[in-house]
Design a protein around this motif. Structure first.
Motif, PDB file in Angstrom:
ATOM      1  N   VAL A  57      38.405  37.790  -5.806  1.00 21.87           N
ATOM      2  CA  VAL A  57      37.625  36.794  -5.066  1.00 21.87           C
ATOM      3  C   VAL A  57      36.559  36.178  -5.965  1.00 21.87           C
ATOM      4  N   ARG A  58      35.913  36.999  -6.795  1.00 24.15           N
ATOM      5  CA  ARG A  58      34.900  36.444  -7.705  1.00 24.15           C
ATOM      6  C   ARG A  58      35.551  35.550  -8.752  1.00 24.15           C
ATOM      7  N   PHE A  59      36.758  35.894  -9.191  1.00 23.06           N
ATOM      8  CA  PHE A  59      37.495  35.041 -10.127  1.00 23.06           C
ATOM      9  C   PHE A  59      37.739  33.673  -9.491  1.00 23.06           C
ATOM     10  N   TYR A  60      38.182  33.664  -8.242  1.00 21.02           N
ATOM     11  CA  TYR A  60      38.438  32.395  -7.533  1.00 21.02           C
ATOM     12  C   TYR A  60      37.161  31.594  -7.358  1.00 21.02           C
ATOM     13  N   ILE A  61      36.068  32.276  -7.051  1.00 24.41           N
ATOM     14  CA  ILE A  61      34.783  31.592  -6.901  1.00 24.41           C
ATOM     15  C   ILE A  61      34.400  30.925  -8.215  1.00 24.41           C
ATOM     16  N   MET A  62      34.463  31.679  -9.302  1.00 20.95           N
ATOM     17  CA  MET A  62      34.092  31.127 -10.607  1.00 20.95           C
ATOM     18  C   MET A  62      35.002  29.976 -10.996  1.00 20.95           C
ATOM     19  N   ALA A  63      36.302  30.108 -10.720  1.00 26.98           N
ATOM     20  CA  ALA A  63      37.245  29.034 -11.044  1.00 26.98           C
ATOM     21  C   ALA A  63      36.901  27.767 -10.275  1.00 26.98           C
ATOM     22  N   ALA A  64      36.601  27.908  -8.996  1.00 26.97           N
ATOM     23  CA  ALA A  64      36.264  26.745  -8.171  1.00 26.97           C
ATOM     24  C   ALA A  64      34.959  26.107  -8.640  1.00 26.97           C
TER      25      ALA A  64
ATOM     26  N   ALA B 206      33.341  22.103 -10.783  1.00 26.97           N
ATOM     27  CA  ALA B 206      32.474  21.234  -9.983  1.00 26.97           C
ATOM     28  C   ALA B 206      31.014  21.418 -10.389  1.00 26.97           C
ATOM     29  N   GLU B 207      30.224  20.393 -10.153  1.00 24.76           N
ATOM     30  CA  GLU B 207      28.793  20.528 -10.421  1.00 24.76           C
ATOM     31  C   GLU B 207      28.188  21.568  -9.482  1.00 24.76           C
ATOM     32  N   SER B 208      28.554  21.493  -8.213  1.00 23.92           N
ATOM     33  CA  SER B 208      28.192  22.492  -7.215  1.00 23.92           C
ATOM     34  C   SER B 208      29.120  22.308  -6.025  1.00 23.92           C
TER      35      SER B 208
ATOM     36  N   TYR C   2      25.231  34.682 -12.908  1.00 18.11           N
ATOM     37  CA  TYR C   2      26.369  33.805 -13.192  1.00 18.11           C
ATOM     38  C   TYR C   2      26.367  32.535 -12.349  1.00 18.11           C
ATOM     39  N   ILE C   3      25.753  32.607 -11.169  1.00 20.61           N
ATOM     40  CA  ILE C   3      25.670  31.426 -10.304  1.00 20.61           C
ATOM     41  C   ILE C   3      24.261  31.284  -9.760  1.00 20.61           C
ATOM     42  N   LYS C   4      23.972  30.081  -9.301  1.00 21.92           N
ATOM     43  CA  LYS C   4      22.694  29.800  -8.636  1.00 21.92           C
ATOM     44  C   LYS C   4      23.021  29.357  -7.220  1.00 21.92           C
ATOM     45  N   ILE C   5      22.321  29.941  -6.258  1.00 22.61           N
ATOM     46  CA  ILE C   5      22.484  29.589  -4.853  1.00 22.61           C
ATOM     47  C   ILE C   5      21.299  28.709  -4.454  1.00 22.61           C
TER      48      ILE C   5
ATOM     49  N   MET D 101      20.660  20.775   9.993  1.00 21.22           N
ATOM     50  CA  MET D 101      21.664  21.807   9.719  1.00 21.22           C
ATOM     51  C   MET D 101      21.366  22.510   8.391  1.00 21.22           C
ATOM     52  N   PRO D 102      21.382  23.857   8.411  1.00 23.25           N
ATOM     53  CA  PRO D 102      21.191  24.573   7.151  1.00 23.25           C
ATOM     54  C   PRO D 102      22.368  24.309   6.218  1.00 23.25           C
ATOM     55  N   ARG D 103      22.063  24.260   4.947  1.00 19.42           N
ATOM     56  CA  ARG D 103      23.101  23.968   3.955  1.00 19.42           C
ATOM     57  C   ARG D 103      22.902  24.890   2.750  1.00 19.42           C
ATOM     58  N   THR D 104      23.974  25.545   2.348  1.00 17.44           N
ATOM     59  CA  THR D 104      23.951  26.430   1.187  1.00 17.44           C
ATOM     60  C   THR D 104      24.976  25.918   0.190  1.00 17.44           C
ATOM     61  N   SER D 105      24.571  25.865  -1.073  1.00 19.96           N
ATOM     62  CA  SER D 105      25.505  25.454  -2.116  1.00 19.96           C
ATOM     63  C   SER D 105      25.363  26.405  -3.302  1.00 19.96           C
ATOM     64  N   ALA D 106      26.385  26.397  -4.143  1.00 24.84           N
ATOM     65  CA  ALA D 106      26.400  27.272  -5.318  1.00 24.84           C
ATOM     66  C   ALA D 106      26.842  26.479  -6.530  1.00 24.84           C
ATOM     67  N   SER D 107      26.329  26.875  -7.686  1.00 25.81           N
ATOM     68  CA  SER D 107      26.734  26.260  -8.949  1.00 25.81           C
ATOM     69  C   SER D 107      26.712  27.322 -10.040  1.00 25.81           C
ATOM     70  N   VAL D 108      27.463  27.067 -11.101  1.00 27.82           N
ATOM     71  CA  VAL D 108      27.534  28.000 -12.233  1.00 27.82           C
ATOM     72  C   VAL D 108      26.312  27.798 -13.130  1.00 27.82           C
ATOM     73  N   THR D 109      25.725  28.889 -13.596  1.00 29.76           N
ATOM     74  CA  THR D 109      24.615  28.826 -14.551  1.00 29.76           C
ATOM     75  C   THR D 109      25.185  28.761 -15.972  1.00 29.76           C
ATOM     76  N   ALA D 110      24.325  28.544 -16.935  1.00 33.13           N
ATOM     77  CA  ALA D 110      24.762  28.548 -18.342  1.00 33.13           C
ATOM     78  C   ALA D 110      25.350  29.908 -18.716  1.00 33.13           C
ATOM     79  N   ALA D 111      24.704  30.985 -18.253  1.00 33.69           N
ATOM     80  CA  ALA D 111      25.223  32.331 -18.532  1.00 33.69           C
ATOM     81  C   ALA D 111      26.575  32.535 -17.853  1.00 33.69           C
ATOM     82  N   GLY D 112      26.718  32.006 -16.645  1.00 36.51           N
ATOM     83  CA  GLY D 112      27.985  32.096 -15.933  1.00 36.51           C
ATOM     84  C   GLY D 112      29.086  31.330 -16.631  1.00 36.51           C
TER      85      GLY D 112
END
Length: 101
Positions: free
Chosen positions: A20-27, A31-33, A62-65, A73-84
């Motif tokens: 699941v973490r592999f799929y998250i990182m791949a997605a 994308a920017e986020s 590895y990611i920033k939330i 409406m609450p909104r949550t997004s994620a993006s990859v960090t430089a370390a990620g």
């Protein structure tokens, strides 16, 4: 006496290697986020599974939330960090080394 080279599997990132973490990182790598809902739908997991795995990746740096609101409406997004990004690229290279070796 010769020393055997380290097997590439020993360089795999255990945090990213979990499916699941592999799929998250791949997605996220493509994308920017991504919004939580879009990420959940893209990798086809439940909210609780996604939340748990995002927390693991965020703790590792590895990611920033980001949490905010779109209107009321609450909104949550994620993006990859430089370390990620570095960890992701290294993990992919290791997979290529294993597949090619």
């Amino acid at each position: 006496m010769s020393t055997a080279a380290e097997h590439p599997r020993l360089r795999l990132d255990d945090l990213i290697h979990q499916p699941v973490r592999f799929y998250i990182m791949a997605a996220l790598a493509g994308a920017e986020s991504l919004d939580f809902k879009d990420l959940r739908d893209a990798i086809q997991v439940s909210d609780s599974v996604l939340s748990k795995q995002l927390a693991v990746l965020e703790k590792a740096g590895y990611i920033k939330i980001r949490k905010g609101f779109a209107g009321k409406m609450p909104r949550t997004s994620a993006s990859v960090t430089a370390a990620g990004r570095k960890a992701w690229d290294g993990h992919l290279q290791t997979l290529r080394d294993i597949a090619g070796g």
